[in-house]
Design an enzyme around this catalytic site. Structure first.
Site, PDB file in Angstrom:
ATOM      1  N   CYS A  44      12.608  11.302   8.291  1.00  0.00           N
ATOM      2  CA  CYS A  44      12.307  10.980   9.478  1.00  0.00           C
ATOM      3  C   CYS A  44      13.608  11.053  10.517  1.00  0.00           C
ATOM      4  CB  CYS A  44      12.096   9.140   9.517  1.00  0.00           C
ATOM      5  SG  CYS A  44      13.202   8.527   8.553  1.00  0.00           S
ATOM      6  N   GLU A  57       7.946  15.677  17.103  1.00  0.00           N
ATOM      7  CA  GLU A  57       8.433  15.617  15.718  1.00  0.00           C
ATOM      8  C   GLU A  57       7.260  16.570  14.814  1.00  0.00           C
ATOM      9  OE1 GLU A  57       7.193  11.995  12.934  1.00  0.00           O
ATOM     10  OE2 GLU A  57       9.529  12.266  12.188  1.00  0.00           O
ATOM     11  N   LYS A  99       0.909  -1.211   0.052  1.00  0.00           N
ATOM     12  CA  LYS A  99       0.148  -0.306   0.062  1.00  0.00           C
ATOM     13  C   LYS A  99       0.944   1.167   0.046  1.00  0.00           C
ATOM     14  CE  LYS A  99      -2.747   3.141   2.625  1.00  0.00           C
ATOM     15  NZ  LYS A  99      -2.238   4.149   1.837  1.00  0.00           N
TER      16      LYS A  99
END
Ligand code: NAD
Length: 502
Positions: free
Chosen positions: A303, A402, A192
């Site tokens: 990230c 974050e 996906k």
């Protein structure tokens, strides 16, 4: 002149995206589609099939059938090795086309394709690397404990059907880090892609089919997390979920996995520190490296971006001056323009989120540069200026959460122990960097940092180095032998060599 990506869309020849189920490209069973809007302009880029739970059922059934048939899970090693190497070569051949598709997906500029970690070349290297493990993945024969003549052995077997769920920010590397080890181990896959980065991933899949992958071994269901993602993580016939994305969805996947005790690998977010000591070989280079990672290419939507700079007070002002200079050099605009080196934020939701953190930052630190959305020709896109906050407490929201945008929090420190304590004072543990010319300090601090990857005077991701997070940055590792082992089950075998009762 108003920015437009339409001419590029035509030159790339973008076509509507479909699902791949059991070797056949097809629309969603509901006929629904998703329209992708370009993050730099807001223009419609193209449509792809918006999958449903029924599509996921069909894709999982195809993957199960392919797995059980043994054509991929039990072939000669050479079959898998040959395919993975052939595919790596095809990727290299189509690198320019894939980079153009990515620019239409997530607006990462073509110029950034030269940065190794996110390049098509790195993805190809990941496939070559994992091809090398195929004929070395084995078990052991162990000395027996009990009497009687018998063998005690272990076998490594492919885990089965894998749901691979991707984020939008680095499609080439992240596709490779899941698909290469899963295929090398003999698993079959339902993939996906992110709804914000689908077209480049679909082309990568087409090339895999062109390389000769048997039908049903890799299936693709495009669409949203709410429909396709949920159906995958709750599916009884999925043996493992391999996920890269946000911590919130990662935690949700762990909860969902409890129902069937699925195997789960998670690559999540971070708040990675870069520690700049007073004896850094070159403070200007350290500042450029840190600010570059937070502003260039993905505009901080990476990230491992070191979004916290911990800087020794003796070089604090020098660092801030150089950091400002680097921020001023970042260029935005048409991702196909070779002079453009950074990107907009991926969507309106992320734009609002980042601007919200910037407002919060104005109450938590001293704004050195940036702090606003970019206007003029760029007003139609989600562009935010490189933003640096100085004098931030490590406990501040902008130093702990974050943000996933071009926002750097700079925190001063006085000595090594304080620097280590501040660096580790986070719920995350994905990456960390340090800048020092003292080799003993480099090893001392590296050992003390709680992070999956530590860069000393620089940072890179390599196909053979395990990559993943300590603490809430994830579960497991991608890259290297540990990555393939995570797609296997270990079976213990007991085999008497005589008919005597044991
Ligand atoms: P996201 O979590 O919003 O989405 C990631 C994927 O999960 C998408 O395909 C999405 O459709 C799907 N998803 C969403 N809800 C789901 C659900 N309920 N069930 C199953 N799937 C669902 O993340 P994103 O915005 O695409 O990516 C950004 C995040 O990814 C950041 O946190 C970043 O740090 C992280 N990331 C981590 C790494 C790493 O290697 N550690 C690499 C890249 C990005």
């Amino acid at each position: 002149m108003t920015l437009t990506v339409q001419p590029h869309r035509e030159s790339v020849g973008l076509k509507a995206g479909q699902l791949l189920i059991g070797g056949t490209w097809c629309p969603s069973e509901s006929g629904a589609t998703w329209t992708h809007h370009h993050p730099a302009t807001g223009e419609e880029v193209g449509e792809f099939a918006k999958g449903t739970a029924a599509d996921v059922d069909a894709a999982v059934a195809a993957a199960r059938k392919a797995f059980d048939s043994g054509t991929w899970s039990r072939p000669r090693a050479g079959v898998r090795i040959g395919l993975l190497h052939r595919y790596a070569e095809l990727l290299r051949k189509h690198a320019d086309e894939l980079r153009a598709l990515q620019a239409l997906d997530n607006s990462v500029p073509l110029s950034f394709g030269g940065i190794y970690a996110t390049s098509v070349g790195a993805a190809a290297d990941v496939f070559d690397h994992h091809a090398g493990w195929v004929d070395k993945l084995g078990g052991q024969t162990l000395p027996p404990y009990q009497g009687g003549d018998h063998l005690a052995m272990t076998f490594r077997e492919p885990i089965g059907v894998v749901a691979a769920i991707l984020p939008w920010n680095a499609p080439f590397l992240l596709f490779a880090q899941k698909v290469a080890p899963a295929l090398a181990a003999g698993c079959t896959i339902v993939l996906k892609p992110s709804e914000y980065c689908t077209f480049s991933v679909l082309r990568m899949v087409e090339l895999l089919i062109e390389a000769g992958l048997p039908e049903g071994v890799l299936n693709v269901v495009t669409g949203t997390g709410e429909q396709v993602g949920e159906a995958l993580i709750n599916h009884r016939d999925v043996d493992k979920v391999s996920f890269t994305g946000s911590r919130a969805v990662g935690k949700h996947i762990v909860e969902a996995s409890a129902g069937t005790l699925k195997r789960v690998s998670l690559e999540l977010g971070g708040k990675s520190p870069a520690v700049v000591f007073a004896d850094a070989p070159n403070v200007g280079v350290a500042a450029a490296t840190v600010v570059g990672a937070v502003t260039m290419g993905l505009s901080g939507q990476a990230c491992v971006a070191n979004t916290r700079a911990l800087v020794h007070r003796d070089v604090y002002d020098e660092f801030l001056g150089a950091a400002q200079g680097m921020a001023a050099a970042v260029t935005y605009g048409d991702p196909f323009d070779p002079t453009v080196i950074s990107a907009p934020l991926i969507n309106g939701r992320q734009l609002d989120r980042v601007l919200g953190y910037i407002e919060q930052g104005k109450t938590e630190g001293r704004l050195v540069t940036g702090g606003e959305r970019l206007g003029g020709d760029l007003a139609g896109g989600n562009f935010v200026a490189p933003t640096i906050f100085a004098d931030v407490a490590n406990s501040a929201t902008i130093a702990q959460e974050e943000i996933f945008g071009p926002v750097l929090a700079v925190v001063p420190f006085d000595d090594e122990d304080e620097a280590i304590a501040l660096a580790n004072d986070t719920e995350y543990g994905l990456g960390a960097g340090l800048f020092t010319a003292d080799v003993q300090r480099a090893f001392r601090v590296t050992r003390a940092l709680k992070a999956g990857t530590v860069g000393v005077n620089g940072f890179q991701i390599e196909p053979h180095l395990p990559f993943g997070g300590f603490k809430q940055s994830g579960l497991g590792r991608e890259g290297g032998l540990s990555a393939i082992e995570a797609y296997t089950e270990l079976k213990s075998v007991f085999l008497p060599l005589t008919d005597e009762m044991m």
